[in-house]
Design an enzyme around this catalytic site. Structure first.
Site, PDB file in Angstrom:
ATOM      1  N   LYS A 100       0.842  -1.197   0.000  1.00 48.84           N
ATOM      2  CA  LYS A 100       0.000   0.000   0.000  1.00 48.84           C
ATOM      3  C   LYS A 100       0.884   1.256   0.000  1.00 48.84           C
ATOM      4  CE  LYS A 100      -2.943  -3.138  -0.023  1.00 48.84           C
ATOM      5  NZ  LYS A 100      -4.150  -3.651   0.499  1.00 48.84           N
TER       6      LYS A 100
HETATM    7  C1  LIG Z   1      -4.929  -4.922   0.861  1.00 50.45           C
HETATM    8  C2  LIG Z   1      -6.399  -4.822   0.864  1.00 50.45           C
HETATM    9  C3  LIG Z   1      -7.180  -5.214   1.957  1.00 50.45           C
HETATM   10  C4  LIG Z   1      -6.597  -5.916   3.141  1.00 50.45           C
HETATM   11  O1  LIG Z   1      -5.551  -5.227   3.736  1.00 50.45           O
HETATM   12  P1  LIG Z   1      -4.673  -5.986   4.847  1.00 50.45           P
HETATM   13  O2  LIG Z   1      -4.048  -4.856   5.616  1.00 50.45           O
HETATM   14  O3  LIG Z   1      -3.676  -6.800   4.086  1.00 50.45           O
HETATM   15  O4  LIG Z   1      -5.576  -6.804   5.666  1.00 50.45           O
HETATM   16  C5  LIG Z   1      -8.530  -5.008   1.924  1.00 50.45           C
HETATM   17  N1  LIG Z   1      -9.121  -4.458   0.854  1.00 50.45           N
HETATM   18  C6  LIG Z   1      -8.424  -4.076  -0.231  1.00 50.45           C
HETATM   19  C7  LIG Z   1      -9.129  -3.431  -1.371  1.00 50.45           C
HETATM   20  C8  LIG Z   1      -7.040  -4.264  -0.272  1.00 50.45           C
HETATM   21  O5  LIG Z   1      -6.351  -3.923  -1.350  1.00 50.45           O
END
Ligand SMILES: *Cc1c(COP(=O)(O)O)cnc(C)c1O
Length: 373
Positions: free
Chosen positions: A182
């Site tokens: 992210k």
């Molecule tokens: C990465 C992601 C998640 C989950 O994030 P985590 O921190 O890995 O649990 C949920 N929704 C979307 C759209 C994502 O890209």
């Protein structure tokens, strides 16, 4: 030839030194750095309260529970997103109701939401896909008129804005992810932004065993909580990342601009919506007509990998996944989600890429596609 993955973290030396300091401090679990990180995140999103947890998946699941959503309830969610967006709805015992996405923005098609609302609908969970904000004014107005909660899956959207206002500053509950792919990371981690004191209290219980302390510091457990508290080590990484977040997003926007310069003339497929200056470009995805090209996506990924370029897939349609098919869902009612699921590829996008890296990706992409047609 350097290999270009589709995502790569940037951790600076100041952050690494800060982490070493936490490790040497004698206290590494939840402590003062978590409190500082929550305060810094809250300031970043405009002052609303923030509580951090171990992932966005945990944040979303806890958000649904905090909002009192469970068995017998329906939650509206885009048919194309990461599976976690819908998994959390099933995990709290509620029913995901899918709505198709728009082809270019990859975001929930707001015009289709009304038709999906039933007397059991309790919430809408939009995803700000790739960091392009859903129109929050329009969505919140719709939700309020139908007495629905809005729980934003803002996993891609830390650093994004909608009409000049940061995601996380809008009404109801927003959930961020700090997974390494992210826009900023805590290694693993997530955050909820929320206002209601009762819901904040619920989150604090849910993330740490249901423990409450009275004024004399007596410990009691007042509900069967879980264990989703972030560590100070992770929070220190997050504090270092948050300082650089705006610069990271700026660089991502510049890289996206070069992708558009390179791909807009004779585009090899469907380009993503450009958005505006609020787009934080967590990922750059393209739809390629693999059936027409006589090439599978796996072959394409393999050819790109041979040329030193990592290509991701974000995402298959959720109702087409095995777990959802077993529940009777399929993706035929959601043609855009189904098509994106078949045709999407994610090209490299991370702040340390050079302008020439983007040009190299585009050159190799065109080479692979022309060799095959
Ligand atoms: C990465 C992601 C998640 C989950 O994030 P985590 O921190 O890995 O649990 C949920 N929704 C979307 C759209 C994502 O890209």
């Amino acid at each position: 030839m350097t290999y270009l993955p589709f995502a790569r973290v940037s951790i600076d030396e100041e952050t690494i030194a800060g982490v070493c300091q936490v490790l040497r401090s004698g206290w590494i679990a939840t402590g003062p750095y978590v409190a500082r990180f929550e305060a810094a995140l809250s300031a970043y999103v405009g002052g609303r309260p923030v509580r951090v947890v171990t992932s966005a998946t945990a944040a979303l699941e806890i958000a649904l529970l905090a909002a009192g959503i469970g068995a017998g309830d329906e939650v509206i969610v885009p048919a194309m997103s990461f599976a976690a967006s819908a998994n959390v709805i099933l995990r709290v015992g509620a029913k995901p109701v899918f709505v198709d996405v728009e082809l270019a923005s990859r975001n929930l098609d707001l015009a289709r939401i009304e038709a999906a609302i039933t007397p059991r609908t309790r919430a809408i969970m939009p995803v700000h896909f790739a960091g392009l904000a859903v129109d929050m004014d329009r969505l919140l107005a719709l939700a309020r008129s139908r007495n629905l909660r809005v729980i934003e899956d803002a996993a891609h959207a830390i650093g994004a804005s909608c009409r000049g206002r940061r995601i996380g500053s809008f009404g109801d509950i927003a959930c961020f992810s700090f997974h390494p792919n992210k826009n900023m990371t805590t290694i693993e981690g997530g955050a909820l932004v929320l206002d209601h004191p009762d819901e904040i209290h619920y989150v604090e219980l849910a993330r740490f065993h249901g423990i409450e302390r009275d004024a004399d510091n007596n410990v009691d457990v007042i509900q069967a909580g879980g264990k989703y508290n972030l560590s100070d080590v992770a929070a220190r990484v997050g504090l270092g990342q948050l300082q650089q977040l705006d610069a990271f997003c700026e660089r991502r926007r510049a890289l996206a601009g070069i992708y558009f310069d390179e791909l807009s003339i004779d585009p090899p497929g469907v380009l993503p919506a450009r958005g505006d200056a609020g787009h934080c470009w967590n990922i750059f995805t393209l739809l390629l007509p693999f059936a027409e090209l006589g090439l599978t996506r796996v072959q394409f990924q393999h050819e790109m990998a041979k040329r030193g370029i990592g290509v991701g897939v974000h995402y298959p349609s959720i109702p087409g996944l095995t777990a959802y098919r077993k529940l009777g869902y399929d993706d035929r009612p959601f043609p855009n989600a189904a098509r994106i699921g078949r045709e999407t590829v994610t090209l490299p996008m991370f702040p340390q890429m050079s302008d020439d890296d983007v040009r190299r990706v585009c050159r190799e992409l065109r080479a692979v596609l022309t060799n095959q047609t």
